[in-house]
Design an enzyme around this catalytic site. Sequence first.
Site, short mmCIF file in Angstrom:
data_model
loop_
_atom_site.label_atom_id
_atom_site.label_comp_id
_atom_site.label_asym_id
_atom_site.label_seq_id
_atom_site.Cartn_x
_atom_site.Cartn_y
_atom_site.Cartn_z
N HIS A 43 -5.66 -22.80 -75.24
CA HIS A 43 -4.41 -23.23 -75.15
C HIS A 43 -4.43 -24.50 -74.01
O HIS A 43 -5.19 -24.44 -73.40
CB HIS A 43 -3.50 -22.38 -74.83
CG HIS A 43 -3.11 -21.35 -75.82
ND1 HIS A 43 -1.94 -20.68 -75.87
CD2 HIS A 43 -3.66 -20.98 -77.02
CE1 HIS A 43 -1.94 -19.81 -76.79
NE2 HIS A 43 -2.90 -20.14 -77.70
N CYS A 57 2.87 -19.49 -73.53
CA CYS A 57 2.76 -18.05 -74.24
C CYS A 57 2.51 -17.26 -72.93
O CYS A 57 2.19 -17.74 -71.87
CB CYS A 57 1.64 -18.18 -75.13
SG CYS A 57 -0.04 -18.10 -74.27
N GLU A 85 -2.58 -25.37 -71.83
CA GLU A 85 -2.21 -25.05 -70.56
C GLU A 85 -3.65 -24.72 -69.59
O GLU A 85 -4.07 -24.70 -68.65
CB GLU A 85 -1.06 -23.94 -70.21
CG GLU A 85 0.10 -24.22 -70.95
CD GLU A 85 0.50 -23.98 -72.25
OE1 GLU A 85 1.37 -23.70 -72.77
OE2 GLU A 85 -0.57 -23.90 -73.07
N CYS A 116 -1.10 -17.78 -71.12
CA CYS A 116 -1.03 -19.24 -70.45
C CYS A 116 -0.23 -18.80 -69.12
O CYS A 116 -0.52 -19.27 -68.05
CB CYS A 116 -0.24 -20.32 -71.17
SG CYS A 116 -1.63 -20.64 -72.60
#
Length: 193
Positions: A82, A108, A84, A111
């Site tokens: 992801h 999410c 992040e 993250c």
Amino acid sequence: MSAMQNTPLIHWHSMFMGVALLAAARSKDGRKRNGACIASADNKILGVGYNGLPRGCNDDDPSYWSDIDDDPVQSRHSYIVHAEVNAILNCVVLPLTASTIYTTQFPCPRCVQSIIQVGIQRVVFLEKKSHQVALNQASDKMLADAGIEVLSLEALEAPAAEWCDKLDDFIRDTGPAVHGATDPAQPPPPSPK
């Protein structure tokens, strides 16, 4: 003779979310391109990332991009790093104490765990997936328990959110045409000499 007005064209929130949007444009995930930008308390960019495969994984392997969520081997969610997390991994300094992460999408739970662990103190997001109620609740719980401030860009600075929406539209509308490709995942053709 009038004095020259030395003011920036955009504010900090617009700049950092704009960087996240530009990073998202580098993602090869055709279903959802996300980006993130981490900024220090004194407005320095510490890290930038977008969602994509780990280094060394072949972007041309279709199993990485499958969307069969019942089978972890055939689900892109098992493979994609992801935005992040990539932004955190791309940082040149740690810990990220008192920094802010600007994300194109609400983070999410995975993250959020990384955000908490590296000391980020504020999350500013552009959009939140309304159909992911349980995941959003899990993220919200951890962020609240860790004392991390969470704001939508719209709530923080509405003009910045409007500017970023226009930037996002501009990137989507002109990016492939400007770079000579109809598929952003393909490299542009050589420039004529």
